[in-house]
Design a protein around this motif. Structure first.
Motif, PDB file in Angstrom:
ATOM      1  N   ARG A 174      -3.010   4.578   1.643  1.00  0.00           N
ATOM      2  CA  ARG A 174      -2.886   4.643   3.314  1.00  0.00           C
ATOM      3  C   ARG A 174      -4.070   5.557   3.409  1.00  0.00           C
ATOM      4  O   ARG A 174      -5.338   6.012   3.803  1.00  0.00           O
ATOM      5  N   LYS A 175      -4.070   6.631   3.093  1.00  0.00           N
ATOM      6  CA  LYS A 175      -4.755   7.637   3.045  1.00  0.00           C
ATOM      7  C   LYS A 175      -6.197   7.723   2.680  1.00  0.00           C
ATOM      8  O   LYS A 175      -7.137   8.391   4.019  1.00  0.00           O
ATOM      9  N   ALA A 176      -6.160   6.685   1.943  1.00  0.00           N
ATOM     10  CA  ALA A 176      -7.793   6.375   1.234  1.00  0.00           C
ATOM     11  C   ALA A 176      -8.263   6.372   2.220  1.00  0.00           C
ATOM     12  O   ALA A 176     -10.403   5.986   2.583  1.00  0.00           O
ATOM     13  N   CYS A 177      -7.894   4.590   3.031  1.00  0.00           N
ATOM     14  CA  CYS A 177      -8.616   4.274   4.448  1.00  0.00           C
ATOM     15  C   CYS A 177      -8.105   4.933   5.591  1.00  0.00           C
ATOM     16  O   CYS A 177      -8.613   4.776   6.472  1.00  0.00           O
ATOM     17  N   MET A 205       0.944  -1.234  -0.070  1.00  0.00           N
ATOM     18  CA  MET A 205      -0.538  -0.148  -0.477  1.00  0.00           C
ATOM     19  C   MET A 205       0.437   0.694  -0.005  1.00  0.00           C
ATOM     20  O   MET A 205       1.734   1.871   0.795  1.00  0.00           O
ATOM     21  N   THR A 206       0.851   1.526  -1.109  1.00  0.00           N
ATOM     22  CA  THR A 206       1.436   3.261  -0.838  1.00  0.00           C
ATOM     23  C   THR A 206       0.905   4.730  -0.329  1.00  0.00           C
ATOM     24  O   THR A 206      -0.319   4.114   0.794  1.00  0.00           O
ATOM     25  N   ARG A 207       1.753   5.106  -0.146  1.00  0.00           N
ATOM     26  CA  ARG A 207       1.023   6.564   1.353  1.00  0.00           C
ATOM     27  C   ARG A 207      -0.429   6.735   1.077  1.00  0.00           C
ATOM     28  O   ARG A 207      -1.417   7.277   1.949  1.00  0.00           O
ATOM     29  N   CYS A 217     -11.074   2.889  -1.145  1.00  0.00           N
ATOM     30  CA  CYS A 217      -9.809   2.152   0.085  1.00  0.00           C
ATOM     31  C   CYS A 217      -9.986   0.973  -0.260  1.00  0.00           C
ATOM     32  O   CYS A 217      -8.968   0.344   0.081  1.00  0.00           O
ATOM     33  N   CYS A 218     -11.406   0.578  -0.556  1.00  0.00           N
ATOM     34  CA  CYS A 218     -11.287  -0.567  -0.905  1.00  0.00           C
ATOM     35  C   CYS A 218     -10.512  -1.609  -2.041  1.00  0.00           C
ATOM     36  O   CYS A 218      -9.736  -2.627  -1.546  1.00  0.00           O
ATOM     37  N   SER A 219     -10.262  -0.671  -2.542  1.00  0.00           N
ATOM     38  CA  SER A 219      -9.233  -1.505  -4.391  1.00  0.00           C
ATOM     39  C   SER A 219      -8.013  -1.133  -3.423  1.00  0.00           C
ATOM     40  O   SER A 219      -6.815  -1.907  -3.664  1.00  0.00           O
TER      41      SER A 219
END
Length: 107
Positions: free
Chosen positions: A35-38, A30-32, A60-62
């Motif tokens: 991670r921010k999307a989640c 997971m890129t930064r 986030c789910c992707s």
């Protein structure tokens, strides 16, 4: 003086870990940005009201679908995620909330 050196070394190591974790480093696939999307779904911060973030976003789910979930299990009890305001329990619930798997447990 010896204790001072140890404290200084530990402080430097924590600073390096902070930079690596926060700035663009891919962790568990997971890129930064991913991670921010989640973040709203796994954050302990009070500025995210849990009521508004019960269902994770598509982004986030992707990201969760492409993540190495067992890798995140390694961080579950380390305390590192908590330092960044991430609730490990909520983070490990994402695969189920995103309907990627029916149930998920760390091995």
């Amino acid at each position: 003086m010896e204790a001072y050196k140890k404290v200084l070394i530990v402080g430097m190591l924590l600073a390096i870990a902070n930079i690596m974790f926060a700035n663009g480093v891919t962790i568990c696939n997971m890129t930064r940005d991913e991670r921010k999307a989640c973040e709203p779904y796994v954050s302990n911060e009070k500025n995210y009201t849990r009521v508004n973030y019960k269902v994770p976003s598509h982004a986030c789910c992707s990201a969760t679908a492409n993540a190495d979930l067992q890798c995140f299990c390694g961080y579950k009890d380390s305390g590192l995620l908590s330092l960044y305001g991430i609730n490990p329990k909520q983070a490990l619930e994402l695969p189920v909330k995103c309907k990627i798997v029916d149930s998920f447990h760390c091995k």
